[in-house]
Design a protein around this motif. Structure first.
Motif, PDB file in Angstrom:
ATOM      1  N   VAL A  91      49.922  47.426  35.160  1.00 12.67           N
ATOM      2  CA  VAL A  91      49.869  45.973  35.034  1.00 12.67           C
ATOM      3  C   VAL A  91      48.823  45.466  36.022  1.00 12.67           C
ATOM      4  CG1 VAL A  91      51.126  43.799  35.300  1.00 12.67           C
ATOM      5  CG2 VAL A  91      52.309  45.807  34.414  1.00 12.67           C
ATOM      6  N   ALA A  92      47.955  44.601  35.542  1.00 16.65           N
ATOM      7  CA  ALA A  92      46.940  43.996  36.407  1.00 16.65           C
ATOM      8  C   ALA A  92      47.099  42.484  36.378  1.00 16.65           C
ATOM      9  CB  ALA A  92      45.543  44.377  35.936  1.00 16.65           C
ATOM     10  N   LEU A  93      46.993  41.876  37.536  1.00 22.62           N
ATOM     11  CA  LEU A  93      46.938  40.425  37.648  1.00 22.62           C
ATOM     12  C   LEU A  93      45.511  40.095  38.055  1.00 22.62           C
ATOM     13  CD1 LEU A  93      48.255  37.645  37.611  1.00 22.62           C
ATOM     14  CD2 LEU A  93      48.850  37.989  40.011  1.00 22.62           C
ATOM     15  N   VAL A  94      44.840  39.275  37.255  1.00 23.97           N
ATOM     16  CA  VAL A  94      43.436  38.948  37.484  1.00 23.97           C
ATOM     17  C   VAL A  94      43.307  37.439  37.655  1.00 23.97           C
ATOM     18  CG1 VAL A  94      41.105  39.078  36.523  1.00 23.97           C
ATOM     19  CG2 VAL A  94      42.745  40.908  36.045  1.00 23.97           C
ATOM     20  N   THR A  95      42.602  37.020  38.704  1.00 21.19           N
ATOM     21  CA  THR A  95      42.310  35.600  38.897  1.00 21.19           C
ATOM     22  C   THR A  95      40.798  35.412  38.917  1.00 21.19           C
ATOM     23  OG1 THR A  95      42.430  35.796  41.308  1.00 21.19           O
ATOM     24  CG2 THR A  95      44.431  35.109  40.181  1.00 21.19           C
ATOM     25  N   LEU A  96      40.355  34.287  38.358  1.00 24.09           N
ATOM     26  CA  LEU A  96      38.940  33.961  38.269  1.00 24.09           C
ATOM     27  C   LEU A  96      38.721  32.600  38.919  1.00 24.09           C
ATOM     28  CD1 LEU A  96      38.648  34.901  34.505  1.00 24.09           C
ATOM     29  CD2 LEU A  96      37.747  36.249  36.385  1.00 24.09           C
ATOM     30  N   ASP A  97      37.947  32.578  40.004  1.00 24.03           N
ATOM     31  CA  ASP A  97      37.632  31.332  40.706  1.00 24.03           C
ATOM     32  C   ASP A  97      36.142  31.083  40.607  1.00 24.03           C
ATOM     33  OD1 ASP A  97      40.265  30.697  41.749  1.00 24.03           O
ATOM     34  OD2 ASP A  97      40.007  32.434  43.053  1.00 24.03           O
ATOM     35  N   GLU A  98      35.768  29.888  40.158  1.00 20.78           N
ATOM     36  CA  GLU A  98      34.353  29.552  39.963  1.00 20.78           C
ATOM     37  C   GLU A  98      33.839  28.694  41.107  1.00 20.78           C
ATOM     38  OE1 GLU A  98      31.466  27.378  36.677  1.00 20.78           O
ATOM     39  OE2 GLU A  98      33.536  27.790  36.163  1.00 20.78           O
ATOM     40  N   ALA A  99      32.636  29.050  41.582  1.00 20.48           N
ATOM     41  CA  ALA A  99      31.972  28.257  42.615  1.00 20.48           C
ATOM     42  C   ALA A  99      30.479  28.533  42.568  1.00 20.48           C
ATOM     43  CB  ALA A  99      32.514  28.589  43.998  1.00 20.48           C
ATOM     44  N   ASP A 100      29.675  27.489  42.595  1.00 18.41           N
ATOM     45  CA  ASP A 100      28.217  27.607  42.668  1.00 18.41           C
ATOM     46  C   ASP A 100      27.628  28.493  41.572  1.00 18.41           C
ATOM     47  OD1 ASP A 100      28.208  25.982  44.962  1.00 18.41           O
ATOM     48  OD2 ASP A 100      28.617  27.720  46.245  1.00 18.41           O
ATOM     49  N   GLY A 101      28.126  28.347  40.345  1.00 22.56           N
ATOM     50  CA  GLY A 101      27.566  29.088  39.222  1.00 22.56           C
ATOM     51  C   GLY A 101      27.964  30.551  39.172  1.00 22.56           C
ATOM     52  N   ARG A 102      28.890  30.967  40.025  1.00 24.15           N
ATOM     53  CA  ARG A 102      29.370  32.353  40.039  1.00 24.15           C
ATOM     54  C   ARG A 102      30.883  32.331  39.855  1.00 24.15           C
ATOM     55  NH1 ARG A 102      25.650  35.985  41.452  1.00 24.15           N
ATOM     56  NH2 ARG A 102      27.149  37.594  41.982  1.00 24.15           N
ATOM     57  N   THR A 103      31.422  33.468  39.450  1.00 24.51           N
ATOM     58  CA  THR A 103      32.865  33.605  39.316  1.00 24.51           C
ATOM     59  C   THR A 103      33.323  34.739  40.214  1.00 24.51           C
ATOM     60  OG1 THR A 103      32.838  32.795  37.043  1.00 24.51           O
ATOM     61  CG2 THR A 103      34.752  34.090  37.708  1.00 24.51           C
ATOM     62  N   GLU A 104      34.292  34.423  41.057  1.00 23.02           N
ATOM     63  CA  GLU A 104      34.886  35.464  41.896  1.00 23.02           C
ATOM     64  C   GLU A 104      36.111  35.985  41.175  1.00 23.02           C
ATOM     65  OE1 GLU A 104      36.941  35.181  46.066  1.00 23.02           O
ATOM     66  OE2 GLU A 104      34.746  35.310  46.283  1.00 23.02           O
ATOM     67  N   LEU A 105      36.081  37.256  40.842  1.00 23.06           N
ATOM     68  CA  LEU A 105      37.150  37.912  40.098  1.00 23.06           C
ATOM     69  C   LEU A 105      37.964  38.744  41.090  1.00 23.06           C
ATOM     70  CD1 LEU A 105      36.702  39.618  36.707  1.00 23.06           C
ATOM     71  CD2 LEU A 105      37.992  40.741  38.493  1.00 23.06           C
ATOM     72  N   THR A 106      39.242  38.438  41.204  1.00 23.96           N
ATOM     73  CA  THR A 106      40.140  39.171  42.099  1.00 23.96           C
ATOM     74  C   THR A 106      41.211  39.831  41.242  1.00 23.96           C
ATOM     75  OG1 THR A 106      39.767  37.554  43.839  1.00 23.96           O
ATOM     76  CG2 THR A 106      41.708  38.963  44.080  1.00 23.96           C
ATOM     77  N   TYR A 107      41.495  41.109  41.530  1.00 20.63           N
ATOM     78  CA  TYR A 107      42.500  41.828  40.744  1.00 20.63           C
ATOM     79  C   TYR A 107      43.469  42.569  41.658  1.00 20.63           C
ATOM     80  CZ  TYR A 107      39.618  45.911  41.699  1.00 20.63           C
ATOM     81  OH  TYR A 107      38.909  46.889  42.338  1.00 20.63           O
ATOM     82  N   ARG A 108      44.681  42.720  41.143  1.00 19.56           N
ATOM     83  CA  ARG A 108      45.710  43.558  41.751  1.00 19.56           C
ATOM     84  C   ARG A 108      46.289  44.381  40.608  1.00 19.56           C
ATOM     85  NH1 ARG A 108      49.792  40.261  44.369  1.00 19.56           N
ATOM     86  NH2 ARG A 108      48.223  40.150  45.981  1.00 19.56           N
ATOM     87  N   LEU A 109      46.127  45.689  40.708  1.00 16.50           N
ATOM     88  CA  LEU A 109      46.526  46.602  39.643  1.00 16.50           C
ATOM     89  C   LEU A 109      47.580  47.563  40.162  1.00 16.50           C
ATOM     90  CD1 LEU A 109      46.021  47.973  36.838  1.00 16.50           C
ATOM     91  CD2 LEU A 109      44.114  49.177  37.914  1.00 16.50           C
ATOM     92  N   SER A 110      48.706  47.641  39.463  1.00 18.94           N
ATOM     93  CA  SER A 110      49.761  48.614  39.776  1.00 18.94           C
ATOM     94  C   SER A 110      49.791  49.620  38.644  1.00 18.94           C
ATOM     95  CB  SER A 110      51.127  47.934  39.863  1.00 18.94           C
ATOM     96  OG  SER A 110      51.128  46.980  40.880  1.00 18.94           O
ATOM     97  N   VAL A 111      49.686  50.909  38.985  1.00 16.83           N
ATOM     98  CA  VAL A 111      49.614  51.964  37.984  1.00 16.83           C
ATOM     99  C   VAL A 111      50.675  53.015  38.270  1.00 16.83           C
ATOM    100  CG1 VAL A 111      48.143  53.736  36.944  1.00 16.83           C
ATOM    101  CG2 VAL A 111      47.126  51.617  37.752  1.00 16.83           C
ATOM    102  N   ALA A 112      51.385  53.431  37.230  1.00 17.07           N
ATOM    103  CA  ALA A 112      52.327  54.544  37.315  1.00 17.07           C
ATOM    104  C   ALA A 112      51.770  55.681  36.466  1.00 17.07           C
ATOM    105  CB  ALA A 112      53.700  54.120  36.805  1.00 17.07           C
ATOM    106  N   LEU A 113      51.710  56.860  37.050  1.00 17.87           N
ATOM    107  CA  LEU A 113      51.159  58.032  36.371  1.00 17.87           C
ATOM    108  C   LEU A 113      52.261  59.055  36.161  1.00 17.87           C
ATOM    109  CD1 LEU A 113      48.066  58.396  38.714  1.00 17.87           C
ATOM    110  CD2 LEU A 113      48.095  57.301  36.476  1.00 17.87           C
ATOM    111  N   GLY A 114      52.283  59.672  34.976  1.00 18.24           N
ATOM    112  CA  GLY A 114      53.271  60.707  34.690  1.00 18.24           C
ATOM    113  C   GLY A 114      52.593  61.961  34.172  1.00 18.24           C
TER     114      GLY A 114
END
Length: 155
Positions: A91-114
Motif C-alpha cells: 500500500v502506498a500513500l502519495v501526496t502531491l504539493d504544487e509550488a512554483d510550477g513544480r510538484t513535490e511528490l511524497t510517498y510512503r510505501l508499506s510492502v509485505a513479501l512472501g
C-alpha cells in the motif's frame, strides 16, 4: 518493508497526477514494468520482472487507486504473485504539493513479501527497490518536463 521519499517533478500537480495514472507513461518510466493495462478508472493489471540477487521472477498483479483527494492525495493498493518466487502486497500513500510550477511528490510505501522473495535478505530487496524508484523518478521527471514543455503557458 517500508519505503519513503520525496521527489520534485517539473509541472503542475494536475499534469503530474494524470501522468501517474497513464499506463503508457508508467510503462516508459518504471524499469521493471513489462505490461500494464487500465481495466477501469481506478484498476490496473500489470506484470513486472524482478531480479533480486540470484532470484529472477515475473510477478502478475493488480493495482487499485483510491483517489482520496485527487490530485492532492491518493492511496495505491498493489498485489502480485510470482509463482514459486512468492507474493508481494503493498500500500502506498502519495501526496502531491504544487509550488512554483513544480510538484513535490511524497510517498510512503508499506510492502509485505512472501515466498522466496520474502526470504531474501531485507537489505538486498531494499537496495533493489531504492534503485528502481530512483530510475523511475529520473525517467518520470524527464517525461513530465518534455510533455509540459509542449503545453501552452498561461499568463
Amino acid at each position: 518493508m517500508e519505503l519513503t521519499g520525496t521527489h520534485s517533478v517539473p509541472g503542475p500537480r494536475d499534469r503530474v497526477f494524470a501522468a501517474l495514472c497513464d499506463p503508457e507513461i508508467l510503462l516508459r518510466c518504471i524499469p521493471v514494468l513489462e505490461e500494464i493495462d487500465r481495466v477501469s478508472p481506478t484498476d490496473y493489471v500489470a506484470r513486472v520482472r524482478a531480479t533480486v540477487g540470484p532470484l529472477k521472477a515475473r510477478f502478475s498483479g493488480r493495482l487499485t487507486l483510491e483517489p482520496d483527494d485527487a490530485p492532492r492525495r491518493y492511496r495505491l493498493h498493489a498485489q502480485g504473485n510470482g509463482g514459486l518466487a512468492g507474493a508481494v502486497k503493498g500500500v502506498a500513500l502519495v501526496t502531491l504539493d504544487e509550488a512554483d510550477g513544480r510538484t513535490e511528490l511524497t510517498y510512503r510505501l508499506s510492502v509485505a513479501l512472501g515466498g522466496a522473495v520474502g526470504r531474501l535478505a531485507a537489505p538486498l530487496v531494499q537496495g533493489k527497490a531504492d534503485r528502481v524508484l530512483a530510475a523511475f523518478f529520473e525517467r518520470f521527471a524527464a517525461e513530465i518536463a518534455e510533455t509540459c514543455g509542449d503545453m501552452p503557458q498561461s499568463g
